[in-house]
Write a protein that holds these residues in place. Structure first.
Motif, PDB file in Angstrom:
ATOM      1  N   VAL A 128      48.568  65.452 -16.068  1.00 40.20           N
ATOM      2  CA  VAL A 128      48.856  66.062 -15.960  1.00 40.20           C
ATOM      3  C   VAL A 128      47.911  67.076 -15.583  1.00 40.20           C
ATOM      4  O   VAL A 128      47.794  67.615 -14.408  1.00 40.20           O
ATOM      5  CB  VAL A 128      50.040  66.698 -15.867  1.00 40.20           C
ATOM      6  CG1 VAL A 128      50.527  68.293 -14.976  1.00 40.20           C
ATOM      7  CG2 VAL A 128      51.431  66.160 -16.025  1.00 40.20           C
TER       8      VAL A 128
ATOM      9  N   MET B 229      56.634  61.689 -12.339  1.00 34.77           N
ATOM     10  CA  MET B 229      57.894  61.572 -13.735  1.00 34.77           C
ATOM     11  C   MET B 229      57.818  62.685 -14.194  1.00 34.77           C
ATOM     12  O   MET B 229      58.722  63.064 -15.111  1.00 34.77           O
ATOM     13  CB  MET B 229      56.781  60.563 -14.265  1.00 34.77           C
ATOM     14  CG  MET B 229      56.443  58.858 -13.652  1.00 34.77           C
ATOM     15  SD  MET B 229      54.662  58.423 -14.068  1.00 34.77           S
ATOM     16  CE  MET B 229      55.487  57.800 -16.075  1.00 34.77           C
ATOM     17  N   TRP B 230      56.935  64.137 -14.073  1.00 34.06           N
ATOM     18  CA  TRP B 230      57.543  65.229 -14.725  1.00 34.06           C
ATOM     19  C   TRP B 230      58.823  65.354 -14.562  1.00 34.06           C
ATOM     20  O   TRP B 230      59.346  66.066 -14.803  1.00 34.06           O
ATOM     21  CB  TRP B 230      56.368  66.006 -14.523  1.00 34.06           C
ATOM     22  CG  TRP B 230      56.313  67.288 -14.756  1.00 34.06           C
ATOM     23  CD1 TRP B 230      57.826  68.222 -14.727  1.00 34.06           C
ATOM     24  CD2 TRP B 230      55.741  68.218 -16.338  1.00 34.06           C
ATOM     25  NE1 TRP B 230      57.369  69.570 -15.519  1.00 34.06           N
ATOM     26  CE2 TRP B 230      55.975  69.284 -16.155  1.00 34.06           C
ATOM     27  CE3 TRP B 230      54.554  68.145 -16.712  1.00 34.06           C
ATOM     28  CZ2 TRP B 230      55.753  70.675 -17.587  1.00 34.06           C
ATOM     29  CZ3 TRP B 230      54.198  69.012 -18.027  1.00 34.06           C
ATOM     30  CH2 TRP B 230      54.664  69.969 -17.924  1.00 34.06           C
TER      31      TRP B 230
ATOM     32  N   ALA C 126      49.538  58.065 -16.420  1.00 29.77           N
ATOM     33  CA  ALA C 126      50.391  58.531 -16.764  1.00 29.77           C
ATOM     34  C   ALA C 126      51.648  58.248 -17.968  1.00 29.77           C
ATOM     35  O   ALA C 126      52.433  58.220 -18.289  1.00 29.77           O
ATOM     36  CB  ALA C 126      51.031  59.076 -15.660  1.00 29.77           C
ATOM     37  N   ASP C 127      51.385  56.864 -17.514  1.00 28.59           N
ATOM     38  CA  ASP C 127      52.720  56.017 -18.362  1.00 28.59           C
ATOM     39  C   ASP C 127      51.597  55.796 -19.841  1.00 28.59           C
ATOM     40  O   ASP C 127      52.170  55.605 -20.920  1.00 28.59           O
ATOM     41  CB  ASP C 127      52.030  54.274 -18.408  1.00 28.59           C
ATOM     42  CG  ASP C 127      53.214  53.843 -16.864  1.00 28.59           C
ATOM     43  OD1 ASP C 127      53.954  54.702 -16.775  1.00 28.59           O
ATOM     44  OD2 ASP C 127      53.271  52.866 -15.655  1.00 28.59           O
ATOM     45  N   ARG C 128      50.383  55.806 -19.992  1.00 25.94           N
ATOM     46  CA  ARG C 128      50.066  56.524 -21.180  1.00 25.94           C
ATOM     47  C   ARG C 128      50.085  57.889 -21.888  1.00 25.94           C
ATOM     48  O   ARG C 128      50.469  57.975 -23.169  1.00 25.94           O
ATOM     49  CB  ARG C 128      47.962  56.050 -21.584  1.00 25.94           C
ATOM     50  CG  ARG C 128      47.672  54.322 -21.464  1.00 25.94           C
ATOM     51  CD  ARG C 128      46.439  54.615 -21.003  1.00 25.94           C
ATOM     52  NE  ARG C 128      46.332  52.936 -20.968  1.00 25.94           N
ATOM     53  CZ  ARG C 128      44.733  52.438 -20.648  1.00 25.94           C
ATOM     54  NH1 ARG C 128      43.929  53.527 -20.933  1.00 25.94           N
ATOM     55  NH2 ARG C 128      44.447  51.230 -20.063  1.00 25.94           N
ATOM     56  N   ASN C 129      49.351  58.584 -21.163  1.00 24.51           N
ATOM     57  CA  ASN C 129      49.768  60.110 -21.538  1.00 24.51           C
ATOM     58  C   ASN C 129      50.115  60.542 -20.727  1.00 24.51           C
ATOM     59  O   ASN C 129      49.468  61.525 -20.206  1.00 24.51           O
ATOM     60  CB  ASN C 129      48.662  60.692 -22.422  1.00 24.51           C
ATOM     61  CG  ASN C 129      49.009  62.010 -23.479  1.00 24.51           C
ATOM     62  OD1 ASN C 129      49.935  62.468 -22.868  1.00 24.51           O
ATOM     63  ND2 ASN C 129      48.340  62.013 -24.725  1.00 24.51           N
ATOM     64  N   LEU C 130      51.526  61.230 -20.067  1.00 23.63           N
ATOM     65  CA  LEU C 130      51.925  61.796 -19.159  1.00 23.63           C
ATOM     66  C   LEU C 130      51.188  62.958 -19.343  1.00 23.63           C
ATOM     67  O   LEU C 130      50.907  63.579 -18.375  1.00 23.63           O
ATOM     68  CB  LEU C 130      53.273  62.305 -19.066  1.00 23.63           C
ATOM     69  CG  LEU C 130      53.745  63.256 -17.624  1.00 23.63           C
ATOM     70  CD1 LEU C 130      53.748  62.469 -16.189  1.00 23.63           C
ATOM     71  CD2 LEU C 130      55.689  62.973 -17.692  1.00 23.63           C
ATOM     72  N   LEU C 131      51.669  64.077 -20.432  1.00 23.89           N
ATOM     73  CA  LEU C 131      50.828  65.758 -20.198  1.00 23.89           C
ATOM     74  C   LEU C 131      49.225  65.875 -19.881  1.00 23.89           C
ATOM     75  O   LEU C 131      48.982  66.252 -19.907  1.00 23.89           O
ATOM     76  CB  LEU C 131      50.964  66.176 -21.685  1.00 23.89           C
ATOM     77  CG  LEU C 131      50.874  67.224 -21.196  1.00 23.89           C
ATOM     78  CD1 LEU C 131      51.799  68.261 -20.852  1.00 23.89           C
ATOM     79  CD2 LEU C 131      51.815  68.316 -23.104  1.00 23.89           C
TER      80      LEU C 131
END
Lengths: 339, 47
Positions: free
Chosen positions: A268, A312-313, A260-265
């Motif tokens: 998810v 985080m979202w 998630a730190d690299r690419n949250l979307l």
């Protein structure tokens, strides 16, 4: 890290055990109280309801209390609730006791996080929160299998007595080790928090969280009867298999946080897709024992890989709010140590 | 239904619909233009 932090860890451990241990005891509770497994499963829904109601209500009601006092009162509620579970003579009273126990859950982690960050320097605040949430992780890895084992050996009431004892110990440790507030807490602006929660992006994030966890807990709730009735395991095997779930949970939580730190979307979508696939595979896979154990581990990993990205979202969309959004997504989350 | 073996078998595949629905919600959020910033590294967002 200050010793007081570990008092919070002890409280988190107790809360984590009482939340999840019921899954391993469904068969025992069902047989003991003469209700169906599905009805016994509603005890998990009742607990969740208590968290949903208790977290915002108690957070607002205790907003101006000294935080140490709040933590002590919450652990007292938790201890009494578990003792009431152990003594409950009927299903209805057990349900009421579970709801009572759950009232303390969300507020403990909200207030505990604030206390934890106040105990350390600014650059160690995230680590301090992680130390507190370690209690939840350890509860899942060791506490739940141990609680299930105690329940199978001595009866489910013994498990609740054991958890009540943990609550009492945590209360005592908090009373001794957690320092008094250096200044009175600021009153939380719950109206602004509520406005932040009601924003469409936040609501969509919360809906994703609800749906994701609904998938995990629809299955995890009935994990004991599934393993015994579908996979053919002896009841005694449930406890060690829950250890596998706990191991998967830790790995998934760490992995979800890193990704998630690299690419949250992408995380998810990826974690939710992985969860859907694992759940779909369980219907045929539970019929083989090796496959069943592997899938239980993967369920823990995929299920809790969604925690950090979804949290985080929501938090990234709830800017301007203080405590309510975080306690809204925290109850089932094993914590931010994966970030 | 859930309390007996055959019903239990189908709980996981039914449960798989929940995360699938969550993906649809995420897709809707992104399409609505509200998830555009999420593909960025987000530690700062949370802080």
């Amino acid at each position: 890290m200050p010793l007081a932090l570990y008092a919070l860890t002890a409280g988190a451990f107790g809360i984590g055990v009482t939340e999840f241990v019921i899954m391993g005891l469904l068969l025992n509770v069902s047989a003991s109280l003469g209700v169906s497994i599905a009805t016994a499963g509603l005890l998990i829904s009742g607990y969740a309801l208590g968290v949903v109601v208790g977290a915002p209500v108690l957070t607002v009601l205790t907003g101006r209390w000294p935080r140490k006092t709040v933590l002590i009162v919450l652990m007292a509620i938790f201890t009494l609730g578990n003792a009431a579970c152990a003594l409950a003579p009927s299903y209805g009273l057990l349900m009421a006791a579970r709801v009572l126990t759950a009232l303390a859950h969300g507020t403990f982690f909200g207030v505990g996080s604030v206390v934890a960050t106040g105990l350390v320097a600014r650059d160690r605040q995230a680590s301090a929160i992680a130390v507190m949430f370690t209690g939840l992780t350890v509860a899942n890895i060791l506490g739940v299998p141990l609680g299930t084992w105690i329940g199978q050996q001595l009866g489910w009431r013994a498990t609740f007595w054991a958890v009540a004892l943990v609550g009492l110990l945590a209360l005592a440790i908090i009373a001794v080790l957690v320092p008094k507030d250096s200044q009175p807490p600021e009153e939380a602006d719950w109206r602004s928090d509520l406005r932040a929660i009601l924003r469409t992006p936040v609501l969509l994030g919360l809906l994703m969280t609800v749906l994701g966890y609904a998938g995990v807990f629809a299955v995890f709730t009935y994990i004991a009867p599934m393993l015994t009735q579908i996979s053919g395991f002896a009841p005694a095997a449930v406890s060690p298999i829950l250890l596998v779930f706990g191991g998967g949970l830790v790995v998934g939580n760490l992995l979800g946080g890193r990704l998630a730190d690299r690419n949250l979307l992408a995380t998810v979508f990826g974690s939710l897709a992985a969860l859907a696939i694992v759940l779909a595979l369980m219907t045929p896979g539970l019929h083989g024992q090796v496959c069943a154990v592997a899938l239980v581990g993967l369920l823990g990993a995929a299920g809790f890989a969604t925690v950090a990205p979804l949290q985080m979202w929501v938090l990234s969309k709830a800017t301007g709010a203080t405590s309510l959004p975080s306690i809204s997504v925290m109850p089932l989350a094993p914590g931010p140590e994966g970030r | 239904v859930i309390a007996h073996g055959p019903g239990l078998t189908f709980v996981p595949i039914a449960a798989a619909l929940f995360p699938a629905a969550a993906m649809v919600v995420a897709f809707v959020a992104v399409q609505a233009g509200r998830g555009a910033a999420l593909s960025q590294p987000s530690t700062q967002d949370v802080a």
